[in-house]
Design a protein around this motif. Structure first.
Motif, PDB file in Angstrom:
ATOM      1  N   LEU A 191     -23.323  21.045  -1.197  1.00  0.00           N
ATOM      2  CA  LEU A 191     -22.493  22.246  -1.034  1.00  0.00           C
ATOM      3  C   LEU A 191     -21.313  22.002  -0.094  1.00  0.00           C
ATOM      4  O   LEU A 191     -20.425  22.835   0.013  1.00  0.00           O
ATOM      5  N   PHE A 192     -21.312  20.863   0.583  1.00  0.00           N
ATOM      6  CA  PHE A 192     -20.228  20.504   1.487  1.00  0.00           C
ATOM      7  C   PHE A 192     -19.346  19.468   0.813  1.00  0.00           C
ATOM      8  O   PHE A 192     -19.838  18.536   0.178  1.00  0.00           O
ATOM      9  N   ASP A 193     -18.027  19.647   0.926  1.00  0.00           N
ATOM     10  CA  ASP A 193     -17.073  18.679   0.400  1.00  0.00           C
ATOM     11  C   ASP A 193     -15.788  18.795   1.209  1.00  0.00           C
ATOM     12  O   ASP A 193     -15.749  19.500   2.215  1.00  0.00           O
ATOM     13  N   GLU A 194     -14.757  18.117   0.793  1.00  0.00           N
ATOM     14  CA  GLU A 194     -13.490  18.142   1.536  1.00  0.00           C
ATOM     15  C   GLU A 194     -12.918  19.556   1.656  1.00  0.00           C
ATOM     16  O   GLU A 194     -12.290  19.884   2.648  1.00  0.00           O
ATOM     17  N   SER A 195     -13.129  20.369   0.645  1.00  0.00           N
ATOM     18  CA  SER A 195     -12.623  21.750   0.671  1.00  0.00           C
ATOM     19  C   SER A 195     -13.531  22.692   1.440  1.00  0.00           C
ATOM     20  O   SER A 195     -13.108  23.772   1.841  1.00  0.00           O
ATOM     21  N   HIS A 196     -14.784  22.305   1.607  1.00  0.00           N
ATOM     22  CA  HIS A 196     -15.784  23.145   2.276  1.00  0.00           C
ATOM     23  C   HIS A 196     -16.515  22.296   3.311  1.00  0.00           C
ATOM     24  O   HIS A 196     -17.640  21.871   3.090  1.00  0.00           O
ATOM     25  N   ARG A 197     -15.837  22.063   4.423  1.00  0.00           N
ATOM     26  CA  ARG A 197     -16.422  21.220   5.474  1.00  0.00           C
ATOM     27  C   ARG A 197     -17.412  21.979   6.327  1.00  0.00           C
ATOM     28  O   ARG A 197     -18.198  21.380   7.051  1.00  0.00           O
ATOM     29  N   SER A 198     -17.350  23.301   6.259  1.00  0.00           N
ATOM     30  CA  SER A 198     -18.336  24.123   6.969  1.00  0.00           C
ATOM     31  C   SER A 198     -18.722  25.291   6.068  1.00  0.00           C
ATOM     32  O   SER A 198     -17.954  25.713   5.205  1.00  0.00           O
ATOM     33  N   ARG A 199     -19.925  25.765   6.261  1.00  0.00           N
ATOM     34  CA  ARG A 199     -20.475  26.880   5.481  1.00  0.00           C
ATOM     35  C   ARG A 199     -21.325  27.736   6.407  1.00  0.00           C
ATOM     36  O   ARG A 199     -21.964  27.226   7.319  1.00  0.00           O
ATOM     37  N   THR A 200     -21.337  29.029   6.145  1.00  0.00           N
ATOM     38  CA  THR A 200     -22.274  29.886   6.877  1.00  0.00           C
ATOM     39  C   THR A 200     -23.641  29.742   6.228  1.00  0.00           C
ATOM     40  O   THR A 200     -23.761  29.307   5.072  1.00  0.00           O
ATOM     41  N   VAL A 201     -24.656  30.084   6.966  1.00  0.00           N
ATOM     42  CA  VAL A 201     -26.006  30.047   6.401  1.00  0.00           C
ATOM     43  C   VAL A 201     -26.076  30.985   5.201  1.00  0.00           C
ATOM     44  O   VAL A 201     -26.704  30.665   4.195  1.00  0.00           O
ATOM     45  N   ARG A 202     -25.384  32.110   5.263  1.00  0.00           N
ATOM     46  CA  ARG A 202     -25.374  33.029   4.116  1.00  0.00           C
ATOM     47  C   ARG A 202     -24.794  32.341   2.883  1.00  0.00           C
ATOM     48  O   ARG A 202     -25.329  32.479   1.788  1.00  0.00           O
ATOM     49  N   GLU A 203     -23.705  31.600   3.053  1.00  0.00           N
ATOM     50  CA  GLU A 203     -23.127  30.879   1.912  1.00  0.00           C
ATOM     51  C   GLU A 203     -24.124  29.869   1.349  1.00  0.00           C
ATOM     52  O   GLU A 203     -24.244  29.717   0.135  1.00  0.00           O
ATOM     53  N   LEU A 204     -24.838  29.208   2.235  1.00  0.00           N
ATOM     54  CA  LEU A 204     -25.819  28.229   1.797  1.00  0.00           C
ATOM     55  C   LEU A 204     -26.987  28.890   1.071  1.00  0.00           C
ATOM     56  O   LEU A 204     -27.482  28.362   0.074  1.00  0.00           O
ATOM     57  N   THR A 205     -27.425  30.035   1.571  1.00  0.00           N
ATOM     58  CA  THR A 205     -28.563  30.701   0.942  1.00  0.00           C
ATOM     59  C   THR A 205     -28.164  31.434  -0.324  1.00  0.00           C
ATOM     60  O   THR A 205     -29.000  31.638  -1.204  1.00  0.00           O
ATOM     61  N   ASP A 206     -26.893  31.842  -0.445  1.00  0.00           N
ATOM     62  CA  ASP A 206     -26.434  32.515  -1.657  1.00  0.00           C
ATOM     63  C   ASP A 206     -26.191  31.538  -2.804  1.00  0.00           C
ATOM     64  O   ASP A 206     -26.203  31.931  -3.968  1.00  0.00           O
ATOM     65  N   ALA A 207     -25.971  30.289  -2.485  1.00  0.00           N
ATOM     66  CA  ALA A 207     -25.715  29.281  -3.520  1.00  0.00           C
ATOM     67  C   ALA A 207     -27.017  28.961  -4.252  1.00  0.00           C
ATOM     68  O   ALA A 207     -28.109  29.086  -3.687  1.00  0.00           O
ATOM     69  N   PRO A 208     -26.900  28.562  -5.521  1.00  0.00           N
ATOM     70  CA  PRO A 208     -28.113  28.145  -6.230  1.00  0.00           C
ATOM     71  C   PRO A 208     -28.727  26.944  -5.518  1.00  0.00           C
ATOM     72  O   PRO A 208     -28.021  26.069  -5.035  1.00  0.00           O
ATOM     73  N   GLY A 209     -30.005  26.923  -5.428  1.00  0.00           N
ATOM     74  CA  GLY A 209     -30.678  25.811  -4.764  1.00  0.00           C
ATOM     75  C   GLY A 209     -31.895  26.289  -4.002  1.00  0.00           C
ATOM     76  O   GLY A 209     -32.579  27.217  -4.432  1.00  0.00           O
ATOM     77  N   PRO A 210     -32.133  25.683  -2.859  1.00  0.00           N
ATOM     78  CA  PRO A 210     -33.341  25.984  -2.091  1.00  0.00           C
ATOM     79  C   PRO A 210     -33.407  27.449  -1.654  1.00  0.00           C
ATOM     80  O   PRO A 210     -32.385  28.110  -1.492  1.00  0.00           O
ATOM     81  N   ALA A 211     -34.617  27.922  -1.437  1.00  0.00           N
ATOM     82  CA  ALA A 211     -34.856  29.278  -0.947  1.00  0.00           C
ATOM     83  C   ALA A 211     -34.297  29.429   0.470  1.00  0.00           C
ATOM     84  O   ALA A 211     -34.100  28.440   1.186  1.00  0.00           O
ATOM     85  N   LYS A 212     -34.051  30.672   0.873  1.00  0.00           N
ATOM     86  CA  LYS A 212     -33.469  30.959   2.192  1.00  0.00           C
ATOM     87  C   LYS A 212     -34.277  30.305   3.313  1.00  0.00           C
ATOM     88  O   LYS A 212     -33.710  29.675   4.203  1.00  0.00           O
ATOM     89  N   SER A 213     -35.586  30.441   3.269  1.00  0.00           N
ATOM     90  CA  SER A 213     -36.415  29.878   4.346  1.00  0.00           C
ATOM     91  C   SER A 213     -36.261  28.356   4.404  1.00  0.00           C
ATOM     92  O   SER A 213     -36.225  27.771   5.486  1.00  0.00           O
ATOM     93  N   THR A 214     -36.136  27.713   3.246  1.00  0.00           N
ATOM     94  CA  THR A 214     -35.945  26.267   3.212  1.00  0.00           C
ATOM     95  C   THR A 214     -34.586  25.886   3.782  1.00  0.00           C
ATOM     96  O   THR A 214     -34.476  24.942   4.567  1.00  0.00           O
TER      97      THR A 214
END
Length: 61
Positions: free
Chosen positions: A13-36
């Motif tokens: 989920l991190f790349d040159e355009s997205h060097r930082s993400r909020t936890v909400r962005e990470l949990t909203d993205a498809p992939g691991p569950a929020k707790s993970t």
């Protein structure tokens, strides 16, 4: 052990355009569950692989 296999999904989920993400962005993205996601981010931070985050603030991996 399965959560370890999720680390590449989280890091993808991190790349040159997205060097930082909020936890909400990470949990909203498809992939691991929020707790993970929260557990993985905390582990990466403890290991020095990311900057500490606060509620609503971006984390950098």
């Amino acid at each position: 052990m399965r959560s370890v296999l999720r680390i590449p999904d989280l890091l993808a989920l991190f790349d040159e355009s997205h060097r930082s993400r909020t936890v909400r962005e990470l949990t909203d993205a498809p992939g691991p569950a929020k707790s993970t996601v929260v557990r993985l981010v905390a582990t990466l931070e403890q290991r020095g692989a990311g900057d500490a985050h606060r509620a609503g603030q971006p984390c950098t991996i």
